[in-house]
Design a protein around this motif. Structure first.
Motif, PDB file in Angstrom:
ATOM      1  N   GLY A  26      14.315  -3.223   0.297  1.00  0.00           N
ATOM      2  CA  GLY A  26      13.805  -2.080   1.043  1.00  0.00           C
ATOM      3  C   GLY A  26      12.326  -1.825   0.805  1.00  0.00           C
ATOM      4  O   GLY A  26      11.778  -0.832   1.291  1.00  0.00           O
ATOM      5  N   LEU A  27      11.671  -2.716   0.050  1.00  0.00           N
ATOM      6  CA  LEU A  27      10.233  -2.568  -0.167  1.00  0.00           C
ATOM      7  C   LEU A  27       9.502  -2.655   1.161  1.00  0.00           C
ATOM      8  O   LEU A  27       9.623  -3.635   1.876  1.00  0.00           O
ATOM      9  N   ASN A  28       8.728  -1.634   1.482  1.00  0.00           N
ATOM     10  CA  ASN A  28       7.981  -1.612   2.739  1.00  0.00           C
ATOM     11  C   ASN A  28       6.492  -1.488   2.441  1.00  0.00           C
ATOM     12  O   ASN A  28       5.755  -2.457   2.519  1.00  0.00           O
ATOM     13  N   VAL A  29       6.065  -0.312   2.045  1.00  0.00           N
ATOM     14  CA  VAL A  29       4.643  -0.072   1.797  1.00  0.00           C
ATOM     15  C   VAL A  29       4.302  -0.440   0.358  1.00  0.00           C
ATOM     16  O   VAL A  29       5.042  -0.145  -0.572  1.00  0.00           O
ATOM     17  N   MET A  30       3.163  -1.093   0.198  1.00  0.00           N
ATOM     18  CA  MET A  30       2.560  -1.288  -1.117  1.00  0.00           C
ATOM     19  C   MET A  30       1.114  -0.815  -1.026  1.00  0.00           C
ATOM     20  O   MET A  30       0.498  -0.886   0.045  1.00  0.00           O
ATOM     21  N   GLY A  31       0.608  -0.341  -2.142  1.00  0.00           N
ATOM     22  CA  GLY A  31      -0.744   0.189  -2.070  1.00  0.00           C
ATOM     23  C   GLY A  31      -1.466   0.195  -3.392  1.00  0.00           C
ATOM     24  O   GLY A  31      -0.903  -0.149  -4.438  1.00  0.00           O
ATOM     25  N   TRP A  32      -2.723   0.569  -3.316  1.00  0.00           N
ATOM     26  CA  TRP A  32      -3.585   0.717  -4.482  1.00  0.00           C
ATOM     27  C   TRP A  32      -4.154   2.124  -4.510  1.00  0.00           C
ATOM     28  O   TRP A  32      -4.598   2.650  -3.483  1.00  0.00           O
ATOM     29  N   TYR A  33      -4.121   2.706  -5.690  1.00  0.00           N
ATOM     30  CA  TYR A  33      -4.742   3.986  -5.958  1.00  0.00           C
ATOM     31  C   TYR A  33      -5.718   3.787  -7.107  1.00  0.00           C
ATOM     32  O   TYR A  33      -5.669   2.778  -7.811  1.00  0.00           O
ATOM     33  N   ARG A  34      -6.593   4.757  -7.305  1.00  0.00           N
ATOM     34  CA  ARG A  34      -7.505   4.686  -8.439  1.00  0.00           C
ATOM     35  C   ARG A  34      -7.747   6.077  -8.998  1.00  0.00           C
ATOM     36  O   ARG A  34      -7.630   7.077  -8.305  1.00  0.00           O
ATOM     37  N   GLN A  35      -8.084   6.087 -10.284  1.00  0.00           N
ATOM     38  CA  GLN A  35      -8.391   7.348 -10.946  1.00  0.00           C
ATOM     39  C   GLN A  35      -9.596   7.160 -11.843  1.00  0.00           C
ATOM     40  O   GLN A  35      -9.567   6.368 -12.793  1.00  0.00           O
ATOM     41  N   ALA A  36     -10.650   7.886 -11.513  1.00  0.00           N
ATOM     42  CA  ALA A  36     -11.868   7.864 -12.320  1.00  0.00           C
ATOM     43  C   ALA A  36     -11.783   8.959 -13.378  1.00  0.00           C
ATOM     44  O   ALA A  36     -11.042   9.935 -13.202  1.00  0.00           O
TER      45      ALA A  36
END
Length: 115
Positions: free
Chosen positions: A30-40
Protein backbone atom coordinates in the motif's frame (compact mmCIF):
# COMPACT_ATOMS: atom_id res chain seq x y z
CA UNK A 1 6.55 -2.45 10.87
CA UNK A 2 8.08 -0.20 8.25
CA UNK A 3 11.72 0.81 8.13
CA UNK A 4 13.11 3.75 6.20
CA UNK A 5 16.88 3.96 5.85
CA UNK A 6 18.51 7.09 4.44
CA UNK A 7 21.99 7.76 3.18
CA UNK A 8 23.91 10.36 1.24
CA UNK A 9 24.19 13.39 3.47
CA UNK A 10 27.39 15.28 4.11
CA UNK A 11 29.26 18.55 3.84
CA UNK A 12 29.22 20.40 0.53
CA UNK A 13 30.24 23.85 -0.61
CA UNK A 14 27.66 26.37 -1.81
CA UNK A 15 26.72 25.64 -5.39
CA UNK A 16 27.54 21.97 -4.99
CA UNK A 17 25.40 18.87 -5.32
CA UNK A 18 24.38 15.90 -3.21
CA UNK A 19 22.10 12.95 -3.71
CA UNK A 20 20.09 11.49 -0.85
CA UNK A 21 18.61 8.02 -0.99
CA UNK A 22 15.99 6.24 1.07
CA UNK A 23 14.94 2.61 1.05
CA UNK A 24 11.67 1.39 2.54
CA UNK A 25 11.26 -2.16 3.82
CA UNK A 26 8.94 -4.21 5.98
CA UNK A 27 5.15 -3.97 5.77
CA UNK A 28 5.09 -1.62 2.80
CA UNK A 29 2.04 -3.02 1.04
CA UNK A 30 0.00 0.00 0.00
CA UNK A 31 3.03 2.30 -0.18
CA UNK A 32 2.00 5.25 -2.34
CA UNK A 33 3.60 8.57 -1.45
CA UNK A 34 7.22 8.91 -0.42
CA UNK A 35 8.84 12.17 0.45
CA UNK A 36 11.62 14.21 1.97
CA UNK A 37 11.34 16.68 4.80
CA UNK A 38 14.01 18.74 6.50
CA UNK A 39 14.54 20.43 9.82
CA UNK A 40 17.05 23.19 10.39
CA UNK A 41 18.23 24.14 13.90
CA UNK A 42 15.56 26.13 15.70
CA UNK A 43 13.01 25.65 12.94
CA UNK A 44 10.04 23.40 12.34
CA UNK A 45 10.27 20.39 10.09
CA UNK A 46 9.18 21.32 6.58
CA UNK A 47 8.18 19.46 3.47
CA UNK A 48 10.84 19.46 0.75
CA UNK A 49 9.41 17.18 -1.94
CA UNK A 50 7.04 14.25 -2.41
CA UNK A 51 6.38 11.76 -5.16
CA UNK A 52 3.47 9.39 -5.66
CA UNK A 53 3.66 5.88 -7.03
CA UNK A 54 2.28 7.40 -10.24
CA UNK A 55 5.16 9.83 -10.45
CA UNK A 56 3.37 13.01 -9.45
CA UNK A 57 5.81 15.31 -7.69
CA UNK A 58 5.47 18.28 -5.39
CA UNK A 59 8.16 20.68 -4.17
CA UNK A 60 8.43 23.49 -1.69
CA UNK A 61 8.98 26.74 -3.58
CA UNK A 62 12.46 27.29 -2.18
CA UNK A 63 13.88 24.18 -3.90
CA UNK A 64 12.03 24.26 -7.23
CA UNK A 65 14.45 24.10 -10.12
CA UNK A 66 17.29 22.95 -7.87
CA UNK A 67 16.08 19.67 -6.35
CA UNK A 68 14.64 16.64 -8.10
CA UNK A 69 12.83 13.78 -6.41
CA UNK A 70 12.66 10.49 -8.26
CA UNK A 71 11.58 6.95 -7.62
CA UNK A 72 12.77 4.33 -10.12
CA UNK A 73 10.06 1.92 -11.29
CA UNK A 74 7.68 3.34 -8.68
CA UNK A 75 9.45 1.09 -6.21
CA UNK A 76 10.42 1.29 -2.58
CA UNK A 77 13.43 3.56 -3.07
CA UNK A 78 13.29 7.31 -3.37
CA UNK A 79 16.08 9.74 -4.17
CA UNK A 80 16.54 13.46 -3.78
CA UNK A 81 19.03 15.00 -6.19
CA UNK A 82 20.06 18.37 -4.80
CA UNK A 83 21.94 20.89 -6.94
CA UNK A 84 22.96 24.53 -6.58
CA UNK A 85 22.93 24.04 -2.85
CA UNK A 86 22.74 27.08 -0.60
CA UNK A 87 23.71 27.55 3.06
CA UNK A 88 20.00 27.82 3.89
CA UNK A 89 19.56 24.22 2.70
CA UNK A 90 21.54 23.09 5.74
CA UNK A 91 19.33 20.79 7.78
CA UNK A 92 18.68 17.23 8.81
CA UNK A 93 16.79 15.59 5.97
CA UNK A 94 14.20 12.91 6.74
CA UNK A 95 12.58 10.36 4.47
CA UNK A 96 8.84 9.94 5.01
CA UNK A 97 6.21 7.42 3.96
CA UNK A 98 2.59 7.52 5.09
CA UNK A 99 1.10 3.99 5.04
CA UNK A 100 -2.35 2.96 6.24
CA UNK A 101 -2.85 6.09 8.28
CA UNK A 102 0.56 6.03 9.98
CA UNK A 103 3.55 8.23 9.24
CA UNK A 104 6.91 6.50 9.06
CA UNK A 105 10.22 8.35 9.25
CA UNK A 106 13.84 7.57 8.65
CA UNK A 107 16.54 8.39 11.15
CA UNK A 108 17.59 11.53 9.29
CA UNK A 109 20.75 12.47 7.45
CA UNK A 110 22.66 15.71 7.96
CA UNK A 111 23.26 18.02 5.02
CA UNK A 112 25.59 20.94 5.65
CA UNK A 113 26.23 23.57 3.00
CA UNK A 114 29.22 25.68 3.94
CA UNK A 115 32.44 27.04 2.53
Amino acid sequence: QVQLVESGGGLVQPGGSLRLSCAASGRIFGLNVMGWYRQAPGKQRELVATITVGGITRYVDSVKGRFTIFRPNAGNRVYLQMSSLKPEDTAVYYCNAPIDGSDYWGQGTQVTVSS
